[in-house]
Motif scaffolding. Structure first.
Motif, PDB file in Angstrom:
ATOM      1  N   PRO A 160     -16.684  -4.282  16.990  1.00  0.00           N
ATOM      2  CA  PRO A 160     -17.872  -4.014  17.814  1.00  0.00           C
ATOM      3  C   PRO A 160     -19.050  -5.077  18.272  1.00  0.00           C
ATOM      4  CG  PRO A 160     -17.468  -2.469  15.866  1.00  0.00           C
ATOM      5  CD  PRO A 160     -16.717  -3.898  15.751  1.00  0.00           C
ATOM      6  N   ALA A 161     -19.624  -4.899  19.230  1.00  0.00           N
ATOM      7  CA  ALA A 161     -20.509  -5.920  19.691  1.00  0.00           C
ATOM      8  C   ALA A 161     -21.723  -6.400  18.886  1.00  0.00           C
ATOM      9  CB  ALA A 161     -21.014  -5.377  21.060  1.00  0.00           C
ATOM     10  N   GLN A 162     -22.254  -5.089  18.179  1.00  0.00           N
ATOM     11  CA  GLN A 162     -23.369  -5.689  17.411  1.00  0.00           C
ATOM     12  C   GLN A 162     -22.757  -6.698  16.313  1.00  0.00           C
ATOM     13  OE1 GLN A 162     -25.467  -2.605  15.681  1.00  0.00           O
ATOM     14  NE2 GLN A 162     -26.755  -3.537  14.499  1.00  0.00           N
ATOM     15  N   LEU A 163     -21.610  -6.530  15.698  1.00  0.00           N
ATOM     16  CA  LEU A 163     -21.004  -7.265  14.616  1.00  0.00           C
ATOM     17  C   LEU A 163     -20.731  -8.626  14.939  1.00  0.00           C
ATOM     18  CD1 LEU A 163     -20.061  -7.097  11.521  1.00  0.00           C
ATOM     19  CD2 LEU A 163     -18.049  -6.373  12.354  1.00  0.00           C
ATOM     20  N   ARG A 164     -20.177  -8.864  16.244  1.00  0.00           N
ATOM     21  CA  ARG A 164     -19.737  -9.855  17.007  1.00  0.00           C
ATOM     22  C   ARG A 164     -21.070 -10.734  17.147  1.00  0.00           C
ATOM     23  NH1 ARG A 164     -16.959  -6.796  20.687  1.00  0.00           N
ATOM     24  NH2 ARG A 164     -18.406  -7.449  22.384  1.00  0.00           N
ATOM     25  N   ARG A 165     -22.199  -9.999  17.675  1.00  0.00           N
ATOM     26  CA  ARG A 165     -23.271 -10.878  17.697  1.00  0.00           C
ATOM     27  C   ARG A 165     -23.760 -11.448  16.559  1.00  0.00           C
ATOM     28  NH1 ARG A 165     -24.382  -6.907  21.741  1.00  0.00           N
ATOM     29  NH2 ARG A 165     -25.274  -5.730  20.138  1.00  0.00           N
ATOM     30  N   SER A 166     -23.912 -10.646  15.454  1.00  0.00           N
ATOM     31  CA  SER A 166     -24.309 -10.980  14.110  1.00  0.00           C
ATOM     32  C   SER A 166     -23.455 -12.238  13.599  1.00  0.00           C
ATOM     33  CB  SER A 166     -24.336  -9.726  13.117  1.00  0.00           C
ATOM     34  OG  SER A 166     -24.896  -8.987  13.518  1.00  0.00           O
ATOM     35  N   LEU A 167     -22.133 -11.988  13.599  1.00  0.00           N
ATOM     36  CA  LEU A 167     -21.512 -13.407  13.287  1.00  0.00           C
ATOM     37  C   LEU A 167     -21.359 -14.330  14.397  1.00  0.00           C
ATOM     38  CD1 LEU A 167     -18.438 -10.987  12.351  1.00  0.00           C
ATOM     39  CD2 LEU A 167     -19.950 -12.242  10.676  1.00  0.00           C
ATOM     40  N   GLY A 168     -21.940 -14.362  15.502  1.00  0.00           N
ATOM     41  CA  GLY A 168     -22.035 -15.500  16.273  1.00  0.00           C
ATOM     42  C   GLY A 168     -20.787 -15.574  17.188  1.00  0.00           C
ATOM     43  N   PHE A 169     -19.907 -14.684  16.963  1.00  0.00           N
ATOM     44  CA  PHE A 169     -18.559 -14.617  17.852  1.00  0.00           C
ATOM     45  C   PHE A 169     -18.988 -14.357  19.321  1.00  0.00           C
ATOM     46  CE2 PHE A 169     -15.671 -12.689  14.065  1.00  0.00           C
ATOM     47  CZ  PHE A 169     -16.087 -14.139  13.710  1.00  0.00           C
ATOM     48  N   GLU A 170     -18.057 -15.231  20.137  1.00  0.00           N
ATOM     49  CA  GLU A 170     -18.387 -14.919  21.445  1.00  0.00           C
ATOM     50  C   GLU A 170     -17.013 -15.149  22.386  1.00  0.00           C
ATOM     51  OE1 GLU A 170     -20.996 -18.314  22.927  1.00  0.00           O
ATOM     52  OE2 GLU A 170     -22.382 -17.816  21.519  1.00  0.00           O
ATOM     53  N   SER A 171     -17.064 -14.755  23.590  1.00  0.00           N
ATOM     54  CA  SER A 171     -15.707 -14.531  24.281  1.00  0.00           C
ATOM     55  C   SER A 171     -15.132 -15.711  24.351  1.00  0.00           C
ATOM     56  CB  SER A 171     -15.933 -13.907  25.511  1.00  0.00           C
ATOM     57  OG  SER A 171     -14.903 -13.854  26.308  1.00  0.00           O
ATOM     58  N   GLY A 172     -13.840 -16.091  24.079  1.00  0.00           N
ATOM     59  CA  GLY A 172     -13.175 -17.163  24.083  1.00  0.00           C
ATOM     60  C   GLY A 172     -13.267 -17.982  22.704  1.00  0.00           C
ATOM     61  N   ASP A 173     -13.924 -17.627  21.901  1.00  0.00           N
ATOM     62  CA  ASP A 173     -13.795 -18.182  20.530  1.00  0.00           C
ATOM     63  C   ASP A 173     -12.509 -18.111  19.744  1.00  0.00           C
ATOM     64  OD1 ASP A 173     -16.463 -19.126  20.330  1.00  0.00           O
ATOM     65  OD2 ASP A 173     -17.168 -17.549  19.114  1.00  0.00           O
ATOM     66  N   SER A 174     -12.253 -19.292  19.243  1.00  0.00           N
ATOM     67  CA  SER A 174     -10.751 -19.129  18.391  1.00  0.00           C
ATOM     68  C   SER A 174     -11.066 -18.857  16.961  1.00  0.00           C
ATOM     69  CB  SER A 174     -10.338 -20.369  18.584  1.00  0.00           C
ATOM     70  OG  SER A 174      -8.897 -20.565  17.800  1.00  0.00           O
ATOM     71  N   LEU A 175     -10.502 -17.484  16.561  1.00  0.00           N
ATOM     72  CA  LEU A 175     -10.525 -17.297  15.224  1.00  0.00           C
ATOM     73  C   LEU A 175      -9.375 -17.414  14.433  1.00  0.00           C
ATOM     74  CD1 LEU A 175     -12.346 -13.671  15.991  1.00  0.00           C
ATOM     75  CD2 LEU A 175     -13.458 -16.061  15.370  1.00  0.00           C
ATOM     76  N   ILE A 176      -9.462 -17.765  13.127  1.00  0.00           N
ATOM     77  CA  ILE A 176      -8.562 -18.007  12.290  1.00  0.00           C
ATOM     78  C   ILE A 176      -8.372 -16.648  11.270  1.00  0.00           C
ATOM     79  CG2 ILE A 176      -7.426 -19.437  10.531  1.00  0.00           C
ATOM     80  CD1 ILE A 176      -7.654 -20.611  13.102  1.00  0.00           C
TER      81      ILE A 176
END
Length: 84
Positions: free
Chosen positions: A17-33
């Motif tokens: 969810p967008a709110q959780l992504r914002r809180s975590l600082g996740f942005e479109s194109g980020d590489s996640l492990i």
């Protein structure tokens, strides 16, 4: 928001969810492990992991090569195993 329910789609995908992504600082194109730890799914930015590792080993002198130390340890272990 620190907890929310998400659903897997038929292909196994999930949407963070967008709110959780914002809180975590996740942005479109980020590489996640993704890793499993104690039966939990952990997602971290690759950059966050790199920073944590740099901090963990920052106290080592720049002349220290962990790779060379590991190779030397393995060679010594192999000598002991073969009785040389």
């Amino acid at each position: 928001m620190t907890q929310t329910e998400v659903q897997l789609d038929p292909q196994g995908r999930l949407v963070i969810p967008a709110q959780l992504r914002r809180s975590l600082g996740f942005e479109s194109g980020d590489s996640l492990i993704a890793r499993m730890e104690d039966g939990r799914l952990i997602l971290e930015k690759a950059g966050t992991i790199k920073q944590r590792l740099k901090h963990r080993f920052a106290h080592l002198p720049s002349t220290t090569s962990l790779a060379e130390e590991l190779i030397a340890d393995r060679r010594e272990e192999a000598k002991r195993e073969t009785g040389e």
